[in-house]
Design a protein around this motif. Structure first.
Motif, mmCIF file in Angstrom:
data_model
loop_
_atom_site.group_PDB
_atom_site.id
_atom_site.type_symbol
_atom_site.label_atom_id
_atom_site.label_comp_id
_atom_site.label_asym_id
_atom_site.label_seq_id
_atom_site.Cartn_x
_atom_site.Cartn_y
_atom_site.Cartn_z
ATOM 1 N N ALA A 23 8.730 6.882 139.873
ATOM 2 C CA ALA A 23 8.623 7.983 138.899
ATOM 3 C C ALA A 23 9.709 9.019 139.171
ATOM 4 N N ASP A 24 10.359 9.496 138.095
ATOM 5 C CA ASP A 24 11.448 10.449 138.285
ATOM 6 C C ASP A 24 10.982 11.891 138.349
ATOM 7 N N GLU A 25 9.668 12.119 138.365
ATOM 8 C CA GLU A 25 9.124 13.454 138.567
ATOM 9 C C GLU A 25 7.684 13.338 139.043
ATOM 10 N N GLY A 26 7.146 14.418 139.581
ATOM 11 C CA GLY A 26 5.760 14.414 140.049
ATOM 12 C C GLY A 26 5.603 13.742 141.395
ATOM 13 N N PHE A 27 4.342 13.571 141.807
ATOM 14 C CA PHE A 27 4.062 12.990 143.122
ATOM 15 C C PHE A 27 3.151 11.778 143.013
ATOM 16 N N GLY A 28 3.063 11.169 141.831
ATOM 17 C CA GLY A 28 2.219 9.991 141.639
ATOM 18 C C GLY A 28 3.007 8.705 141.761
ATOM 19 N N GLY A 29 2.282 7.590 141.630
ATOM 20 C CA GLY A 29 2.911 6.272 141.640
ATOM 21 C C GLY A 29 3.503 5.869 142.974
ATOM 22 N N ILE A 30 2.933 6.346 144.078
ATOM 23 C CA ILE A 30 3.469 6.000 145.399
ATOM 24 C C ILE A 30 3.253 4.507 145.659
ATOM 25 N N ILE A 31 4.310 3.827 146.067
ATOM 26 C CA ILE A 31 4.261 2.381 146.285
ATOM 27 C C ILE A 31 3.554 2.084 147.602
ATOM 28 N N PRO A 32 2.511 1.241 147.568
ATOM 29 C CA PRO A 32 1.744 0.927 148.787
ATOM 30 C C PRO A 32 2.644 0.410 149.904
ATOM 31 N N GLY A 33 2.392 0.898 151.097
ATOM 32 C CA GLY A 33 3.167 0.498 152.263
ATOM 33 C C GLY A 33 4.269 1.460 152.615
ATOM 34 N N SER A 34 4.653 2.306 151.634
ATOM 35 C CA SER A 34 5.733 3.261 151.892
ATOM 36 C C SER A 34 5.212 4.612 152.373
ATOM 37 N N GLU A 35 3.886 4.782 152.398
ATOM 38 C CA GLU A 35 3.323 6.094 152.710
ATOM 39 C C GLU A 35 3.385 6.416 154.203
ATOM 40 N N VAL A 36 3.581 7.691 154.485
ATOM 41 C CA VAL A 36 3.373 8.250 155.816
ATOM 42 C C VAL A 36 2.486 9.474 155.618
ATOM 43 N N ALA A 37 1.263 9.399 156.111
ATOM 44 C CA ALA A 37 0.262 10.452 155.883
ATOM 45 C C ALA A 37 -0.022 10.553 154.385
ATOM 46 N N ALA A 38 -0.704 11.625 153.971
ATOM 47 C CA ALA A 38 -1.054 11.840 152.563
ATOM 48 C C ALA A 38 -1.241 13.329 152.341
ATOM 49 N N ALA A 39 -1.215 13.741 151.074
ATOM 50 C CA ALA A 39 -1.357 15.160 150.770
ATOM 51 C C ALA A 39 -2.690 15.707 151.266
ATOM 52 N N SER A 40 -3.726 14.853 151.270
ATOM 53 C CA SER A 40 -5.040 15.292 151.744
ATOM 54 C C SER A 40 -5.160 15.240 153.260
ATOM 55 N N ASN A 41 -4.205 14.587 153.926
ATOM 56 C CA ASN A 41 -4.196 14.503 155.392
ATOM 57 C C ASN A 41 -2.744 14.453 155.852
#
Length: 331
Positions: free
Chosen positions: A128-146
């Motif tokens: 996505a070219d804007e916002g913080f959605g659509g994160i591709i699984p496996g690419s995450e480090v932590a999360a906004a809630s943690n």
């Protein structure tokens, strides 16, 4: 004349048995409800996949065969001194600012990220070219809630399934808009698409000196915004809507009231009336937390309370949005 008799069995129950059945069903509902609401934080931590698909916030990346190529990338979350500009590795204008990564379909990027800032951050890759959605699984480090606290880090991987432009971002709401975003170019992307964020530098025209020197005016003195007078605590301190965006600090309205006075032993409560998550952390953005109290991250609509027994002045701020500051004076 012959009389016929209906010998089929008739099943009946008693009021007592019906009552027992209702009690059992009620018990099942109560236990199920208790389990569901005890995991409420889990259910609301991220939208269900079907919700994301309906709102087009989840991009389903095409699977590609791994080429065997590993691309190590080290990224650091950093912030400007006033916390209004966020970036990876370096601030705008400095070398290695939000570096663009190039790769081929099937290559694997091995991210290693560290939070070198004083705020909270999290990481992910999206198409996505804007916002913080659509994160591709496996690419995450932590999360906004943690999120990652200062000094913490982590690792993740990303394999692109098709050519195009992807983005690595801070997934804490608002941080991408403040500058924490870089590009990943996969395959042969048109040059104009890659260069769209690199405009030519503006050439400053040389100004001719005037023949006659005019009298130099005295520099204008900028008026400082006066700090509000402390007010007696009246039951709640509000984190107002929009405080997650810089600007509320200019009028000392990131926490309302900005400066309150209470008596020792009184309980103080903050209410998150914004749409973003916040913290109430004692200390200052420049000096960091001082350990007197810390709400940790709490979501919109929730509250945090603390009781201070010792007299003194307690400055505090938000670890996610460090321009947000307030003061509690305990008498």
């Amino acid at each position: 004349m012959k009389l016929s008799h209906d010998n089929s069995q008739v099943y009946r129950t008693t009021p007592a048995r019906t009552g027992k059945m209702m009690i059992i069903m009620l018990g099942i509902c109560i236990v199920g409800g208790a389990i569901f609401f005890s995991m409420w934080d889990y259910w609301i931590s991220q939208p269900a996949p079907v919700v994301g698909m309906m709102s087009e916030t989840i991009e389903h990346d095409v699977q590609a065969a791994f080429t065997g190529v590993h691309i190590p990338v080290e990224l650091s979350f950093i912030e400007s001194p006033d916390f209004r500009t966020l970036a990876f590795n370096a601030l705008p204008g400095d070398p290695n600012h939000n570096p663009t990564i190039t790769m081929n379909v099937g290559d694997e990027i091995n991210f290693s990220v560290v939070n070198h800032g004083k705020s909270f951050h999290s990481f992910g890759v999206t198409a996505a070219d804007e916002g913080f959605g659509g994160i591709i699984p496996g690419s995450e480090v932590a999360a906004a809630s943690n999120p990652l606290k200062p000094g913490e880090g982590g690792e993740s991987k990303f394999i692109a399934g098709e050519e195009g432009t992807y983005y690595y971002i801070c997934t804490v709401p608002g941080h991408r808009e403040q500058g924490m975003v870089g590009k990943i170019i996969v395959g042969d992307v048109p040059v104009e698409e890659v260069m769209e964020t690199a405009p030519e530098p503006e050439v400053m025209e040389e100004v001719a000196e005037p023949e006659v020197m005019e009298e130099v005016a005295e520099p204008e003195v900028m008026e400082e915004v006066a700090e509000p007078e402390p007010v007696a605590y009246d039951g709640v301190i509000s984190i107002p809507d929009g405080s997650s965006i810089p600007g509320c600090d200019e009028t000392n309205e990131c926490y309302i009231p900005y400066h309150v006075t209470v008596s020792a032993g009184d309980e103080i409560t903050w209410s998150n009336d914004d749409s973003a998550a916040h913290t109430v952390t004692s200390g200052t953005p420049s000096g960091g937390p001082d350990g007197n109290f810390d709400s940790s991250l709490f979501m919109a609509g929730n509250t945090f309370s603390v009781t201070l027994d010792e007299a003194g002045e307690y400055p505090y701020f938000c670890m996610v949005h460090p321009w947000m500051v307030g003061i509690v004076t305990v008498n």
